[in-house]
Each structure stands twice: as C-alpha cells, then as structure tokens.
Design a protein around this motif. Structure first.
Motif, PDB file in Angstrom:
ATOM      1  N   LYS A  44       0.827  -1.318   0.033  1.00 64.64           N
ATOM      2  CA  LYS A  44       0.084   0.189   0.064  1.00 64.64           C
ATOM      3  C   LYS A  44       0.809   1.257  -0.069  1.00 64.64           C
ATOM      4  N   GLU A  45       2.003   1.188   0.892  1.00 65.04           N
ATOM      5  CA  GLU A  45       2.967   2.578   0.833  1.00 65.04           C
ATOM      6  C   GLU A  45       3.537   2.623  -0.463  1.00 65.04           C
ATOM      7  N   ARG A  48       1.338   4.089  -2.706  1.00 60.90           N
ATOM      8  CA  ARG A  48       0.983   5.719  -2.390  1.00 60.90           C
ATOM      9  C   ARG A  48       1.835   6.474  -2.912  1.00 60.90           C
ATOM     10  N   TRP A  92      -1.495  13.244   4.295  1.00 58.73           N
ATOM     11  CA  TRP A  92      -0.437  12.252   4.655  1.00 58.73           C
ATOM     12  C   TRP A  92       0.887  13.155   5.795  1.00 58.73           C
ATOM     13  N   PHE A  98       8.888   6.812   3.173  1.00 61.12           N
ATOM     14  CA  PHE A  98       8.421   5.353   2.798  1.00 61.12           C
ATOM     15  C   PHE A  98       8.057   4.889   4.429  1.00 61.12           C
ATOM     16  N   PRO A 100       5.430   2.241   5.859  1.00 56.52           N
ATOM     17  CA  PRO A 100       4.475   1.363   5.862  1.00 56.52           C
ATOM     18  C   PRO A 100       3.458   1.222   7.181  1.00 56.52           C
ATOM     19  N   ARG A 102       2.063   3.328   8.537  1.00 57.83           N
ATOM     20  CA  ARG A 102       0.902   4.274   8.446  1.00 57.83           C
ATOM     21  C   ARG A 102      -0.270   3.613   8.048  1.00 57.83           C
ATOM     22  N   PHE A 103      -0.123   2.280   7.560  1.00 55.09           N
ATOM     23  CA  PHE A 103      -1.134   1.620   6.902  1.00 55.09           C
ATOM     24  C   PHE A 103      -1.647   0.646   7.851  1.00 55.09           C
ATOM     25  N   TYR A 117      -6.096   8.441  -1.475  1.00 57.50           N
ATOM     26  CA  TYR A 117      -5.313   7.472  -1.998  1.00 57.50           C
ATOM     27  C   TYR A 117      -5.897   6.830  -3.111  1.00 57.50           C
TER      28      TYR A 117
END
Length: 160
Positions: A44-45, A48, A92, A98, A100, A102-103, A117
């Motif tokens: 996901k990151e 993004r 954000w 970077f 990850p 955050r998800f 997103y």
C-alpha cells in the motif's frame, strides 16, 4: 524492492513476518497473504508513493465549473494526478517518506473510497484489474523476499 532496499529495517520486518507466519520450508501461497499485514502495508505504501498510473481518471467537464478558484471550461479534458494526491501533506504525515506503518492501523485502502489514496482510481472508472493486481503484487513480493537475502551492493548507501 527499491524502497525496501533503501530501508533495510523495513525489509527485515517483512522478512521476519513471513518467517514467523509462514516459515521457510515452503513457498508463500496466495492464501497466506491475509496473514501478512506488514507485507500488505508495504505494498500500500509503495502504491501511495509510486502509483502505477500517475495521471488517472480522464474526464470531460460537462459544464463550466469553478474548482479552487480556477474556471474549467465546458468540454475541457481533466485528469486526476494520483502521484500528487499520494504526496499531499494535508492528507499524509511526512508524505515523502516510505512509512508502511501508516497503513497498519489505518482504514485507508486502495478500493476507491478514500480519495487521498487512489492508486487504482475510484468510482465507476476504478481499474477492473485491481483485485488481481493486488493479489499478484503481494504474492510476488513475498515470494522474492522469503528465499533470498537482499542487500545493496558493497559500498552503496541507501540514499543512493
């Protein structure tokens, strides 16, 4: 892989998750991906920061309209810039990094409902290949991390 090689601690977190949940005796299977939330967060990151299609969702303005103080004339071709949206500091924290994590506890997803997103677009024009792409990217990433020891060439720094 480039993002993970720049941040070896993140690469190690993914590898450790795979070893703890799947092991090394057999290859990762598609059915294993749900057991790997950190791997999914890495994907996901990555999407993004690096959307597959940076300019998405071409539209034609049906009427003259004002958007943020700009007039968009009727019949103008308009594109949504997913690359910029994924780096917007209004949406954000530390948008160029970077991260990850955050998800991990976030409900934000790539399914087109979260407009901060939109790696695959949104609404009626969302990418029809998204479900297959997500399954395959997660599986392929896990499949190349699990059996190999990844590192930068001798003398190369992560920032390079």
């Amino acid at each position: 892989m480039a993002e993970l090689l720049r941040k070896p601690e993140e690469l190690n977190k993914v590898l450790q998750e795979i070893i703890e949940k799947i092991g090394t005796e057999r290859p990762v299977k598609e059915s294993d991906i749900d057991k790997l939330p950190y791997l999914q967060a890495v994907v996901k990151e990555t999407l993004r920061l690096h959307p597959a299609a940076a300019l998405l969702l071409p539209h034609k303005a049906q009427n003259d309209i004002e958007v943020l103080g700009y007039t968009v004339p009727k019949d103008s071709q308009v594109f949504v810039n997913a690359w910029v949206i994924g780096r917007d500091p209004k949406s954000w924290v530390r948008p160029l990094e970077f991260l990850p994590e955050r998800f991990i506890e976030s409900s934000v997803d790539y399914k087109g409902r979260d407009f901060e997103y939109i790696a695959f677009g949104a609404g009626r024009r969302i990418c029809p290949g998204m479900p297959l792409a997500i399954r395959m990217v997660n599986l392929m990433l896990a499949s190349i991390i699990q059996p190999f020891s990844w590192k930068l060439p001798k003398g190369m720094a992560p920032e390079n």
